[in-house]
Design a protein around this motif. Sequence first.
Motif, PDB file in Angstrom:
ATOM      1  N   VAL A   1      27.314  26.303   2.938  1.00 44.56           N
ATOM      2  CA  VAL A   1      28.791  26.846   3.430  1.00 44.56           C
ATOM      3  C   VAL A   1      28.939  26.985   4.710  1.00 44.56           C
ATOM      4  CG1 VAL A   1      30.517  28.639   3.247  1.00 44.56           C
ATOM      5  CG2 VAL A   1      28.941  27.867   1.093  1.00 44.56           C
ATOM      6  N   SER A   2      27.877  27.331   5.413  1.00 42.41           N
ATOM      7  CA  SER A   2      27.853  27.519   7.001  1.00 42.41           C
ATOM      8  C   SER A   2      28.164  26.287   7.664  1.00 42.41           C
ATOM      9  CB  SER A   2      26.380  28.160   7.299  1.00 42.41           C
ATOM     10  OG  SER A   2      26.200  29.624   7.089  1.00 42.41           O
ATOM     11  N   LEU A   3      27.572  25.151   7.158  1.00 42.24           N
ATOM     12  CA  LEU A   3      27.615  23.960   7.654  1.00 42.24           C
ATOM     13  C   LEU A   3      29.088  23.217   7.647  1.00 42.24           C
ATOM     14  CD1 LEU A   3      24.309  21.992   6.820  1.00 42.24           C
ATOM     15  CD2 LEU A   3      24.972  23.000   8.877  1.00 42.24           C
ATOM     16  N   ILE A   4      29.773  23.836   6.326  1.00 41.63           N
ATOM     17  CA  ILE A   4      31.025  23.492   6.201  1.00 41.63           C
ATOM     18  C   ILE A   4      31.808  24.035   7.039  1.00 41.63           C
ATOM     19  CG2 ILE A   4      33.000  23.633   4.504  1.00 41.63           C
ATOM     20  CD1 ILE A   4      30.981  23.112   2.223  1.00 41.63           C
ATOM     21  N   LEU A   5      31.693  25.182   7.170  1.00 38.99           N
ATOM     22  CA  LEU A   5      32.428  26.217   8.607  1.00 38.99           C
ATOM     23  C   LEU A   5      32.263  25.614   9.822  1.00 38.99           C
ATOM     24  CD1 LEU A   5      31.431  29.652   7.395  1.00 38.99           C
ATOM     25  CD2 LEU A   5      33.649  28.381   7.046  1.00 38.99           C
TER      26      LEU A   5
END
Length: 331
Positions: free
Chosen positions: A12-16
């Motif tokens: 999710v952090s990479l998507i952010l």
Amino acid sequence: MILKKLKSNSSVSLILVPLVTLAFWLKSLQHPFAYDYFPGEQENILFSFLYRLVDGKPLIQVISGIVLAILLAYLMQLVNDRYMFIRIKSKLPALLFAVIVGGFVPMHTLHPVYFGAIFMLFAIYRLFAVYETKKAYSSTFDVGFLLGVGALFYFNLIVILPAFFIAIALLGRETGWREYVTMLLGFLLPFAFASAYTVLSNHFIGTVTILSENIFTSVNHFRSNIPLQVYLATLIVFTITGSIGMFKQYDTKKVSSRKYFTVFFWIFLFSLASFTFIPVTSQEMLVITSIPVTYLIANLFVFMKSRFWSELLFIILLLIVVSMQFSFDLF
């Protein structure tokens, strides 16, 4: 709770990363601008070909800058995931880099330093492969070649070259003169190709003039730039805090992690030295300096034991970066 979620190993952090980058560059998208280049800055040998495609198109330049910033963030995460110098698995480096660069509002458009930083990260990726390797001639040649290509985009990247020579001594196993020579040859090869091209196209003298302008032109974007000065002071405080945390952890870290962070220290040091000794160096070099700083601050947040202080410091950083989006309208 914000930082706890972000520093996890969740994808999710990479998507952010692109979302955060777009959020901080939103004002530049609404009011696109071209960078205020000094004469010859946009004429670096490789960058000039690309710049001609977007010259007079500020929106395309801003979008290009966003894409490059996101790519840089993901490359930083790739380097950490491959070599695990931050020993706890976390996607924080990519997101933190997007936040830090988000504060450099005058750099929210296309600039050759982004290409230079990308090739420098590829060079770091190959450099770390030298660790404990005998006769790492292939890796050292690749390191030099990638730095050379990066310097043809952003010529001042050459100031980082001594840090990579020091890094070979730190990382290599039974390092001899051949590793240094192969790296130097790799670095000079792109310049040899570029020189041959300029001679054949009758642009050699003009190219030499452009390179000299990229060294001796006096540029200072910091003077009277109060928002940027305040933001840099904040990053200095975070860097000092991260350095203190690193010293406390130093004895407990693996040997490889110590050496990788020492390499980042030398890259950081030489990037800082360029502000003092090279007249043309100004705010664009902050993108290069942010790479080791991001890893250091990410390490601080990942290993900080106090949840309260880590969350508070991260929120303070976010608020300052957000305020940077509006501060230039006030000064």
